[in-house]
Write a protein that holds these residues in place. Structure first.
Motif, mmCIF file in Angstrom:
data_model
loop_
_atom_site.group_PDB
_atom_site.id
_atom_site.type_symbol
_atom_site.label_atom_id
_atom_site.label_comp_id
_atom_site.label_asym_id
_atom_site.label_seq_id
_atom_site.Cartn_x
_atom_site.Cartn_y
_atom_site.Cartn_z
ATOM 1 N N ASN A 23 22.120 -18.619 -27.746
ATOM 2 C CA ASN A 23 21.057 -17.820 -27.121
ATOM 3 C C ASN A 23 21.062 -16.393 -27.636
ATOM 4 O OD1 ASN A 23 19.860 -19.797 -25.594
ATOM 5 N ND2 ASN A 23 21.322 -19.559 -23.926
ATOM 6 N N ASN A 24 22.250 -15.834 -27.892
ATOM 7 C CA ASN A 24 22.320 -14.482 -28.452
ATOM 8 C C ASN A 24 21.662 -14.430 -29.829
ATOM 9 O OD1 ASN A 24 23.656 -13.515 -26.209
ATOM 10 N ND2 ASN A 24 25.691 -13.687 -27.119
ATOM 11 N N SER B 123 13.061 -20.075 -28.860
ATOM 12 C CA SER B 123 13.419 -19.600 -27.539
ATOM 13 C C SER B 123 12.779 -20.456 -26.451
ATOM 14 C CB SER B 123 12.968 -18.142 -27.390
ATOM 15 O OG SER B 123 13.382 -17.649 -26.160
ATOM 16 N N ARG C 126 26.573 -22.363 -26.080
ATOM 17 C CA ARG C 126 25.167 -22.086 -25.783
ATOM 18 C C ARG C 126 24.894 -20.599 -25.617
ATOM 19 N NH1 ARG C 126 24.483 -26.709 -21.363
ATOM 20 N NH2 ARG C 126 26.586 -25.958 -21.024
ATOM 21 N N ILE D 81 19.270 -16.457 -30.908
ATOM 22 C CA ILE D 81 17.824 -16.599 -30.696
ATOM 23 C C ILE D 81 17.225 -15.279 -30.221
ATOM 24 C CG2 ILE D 81 16.069 -17.720 -29.260
ATOM 25 C CD1 ILE D 81 17.886 -20.238 -29.364
ATOM 26 N N ASP D 82 17.911 -14.607 -29.306
ATOM 27 C CA ASP D 82 17.430 -13.303 -28.829
ATOM 28 C C ASP D 82 17.367 -12.292 -29.967
ATOM 29 O OD1 ASP D 82 17.205 -14.295 -26.273
ATOM 30 O OD2 ASP D 82 19.087 -13.392 -25.553
ATOM 31 N N TRP E 155 15.765 -25.128 -24.641
ATOM 32 C CA TRP E 155 16.309 -25.707 -23.409
ATOM 33 C C TRP E 155 15.755 -27.090 -23.168
ATOM 34 C CZ3 TRP E 155 20.642 -23.949 -22.470
ATOM 35 C CH2 TRP E 155 20.931 -22.610 -22.725
ATOM 36 N N LYS F 243 17.977 -29.321 -25.030
ATOM 37 C CA LYS F 243 19.257 -29.494 -24.347
ATOM 38 C C LYS F 243 19.149 -30.549 -23.257
ATOM 39 C CE LYS F 243 20.611 -27.480 -20.845
ATOM 40 N NZ LYS F 243 21.207 -27.246 -19.600
#
Length: 170
Positions: A108-109, A158, A104, A111-112, A162, A165
């Motif tokens: 997230n990296n 982004s 995850r 997506i960022d 979550w 998830k």
């Protein structure tokens, strides 16, 4: 890295080995793909364990009606432009079932990074925007549409990742 074999099925019916010990992830962005709907029915007949990933359509209605886990993804895109919405929930399913290493943080990296690039290239008023400068004038309208879509998609990914998830961690 997956701890069990994964078979990608693009046919109307599941392979003969599918049975009540088989987890079948039915993924159809529109929820109306013929092969996916047929495979869903075949998985039910074979008493497979079923998880569905879809933005709506018949698949979502059938999964909800039959009581199977449904991962709902945002709709309104062309399927090829919504690949992340189809792919990332599958990663989370595999993570939740402990079939792969929890990545995850890496997701997230990415997506960022997409969001960061969207912010750089998304300012269409700036005449120094590299995406505008490098595109020939005949392609500017197409480039602008792609940039707008990329920026919007990165923000939605982004914001929505979550909640996906949480659905998978039931």
């Amino acid at each position: 890295e997956c701890r069990i074999p994964v078979y990608v099925n693009r046919n109307y019916f599941l392979p003969a080995f599918a049975d009540e010990k088989t987890l079948v992830i039915i993924s159809s962005y529109s929820g109306n793909t013929e092969e996916s709907l047929s495979s869903y029915e075949d998985a039910k007949t074979k008493n497979c364990r079923i998880i569905c990933v879809s933005s709506g359509g018949k698949l979502s209605a059938m999964a909800a009606g039959d009581g199977y886990l449904l991962v709902s993804v945002p709709g309104g895109y062309q399927p090829r432009c919504a690949l992340a919405y189809s792919f990332i929930p599958m990663l989370y399913i595999f993570i939740a079932l402990e079939l792969i290493t929890d990545r995850r943080g890496e997701i997230n990296n990415v997506i960022d990074y997409i969001s960061f690039r969207g912010n750089i290239y998304g300012n269409l008023i700036d005449v120094n925007n590299p995406a505008i400068i490098k595109a020939p004038p005949s392609k500017w309208s197409m480039g602008i549409a792609v940039l707008n879509h990329s920026k919007r998609l990165s923000k939605e990914l982004s914001a929505n990742i979550w909640s996906s998830k949480m659905l998978l961690c039931i």
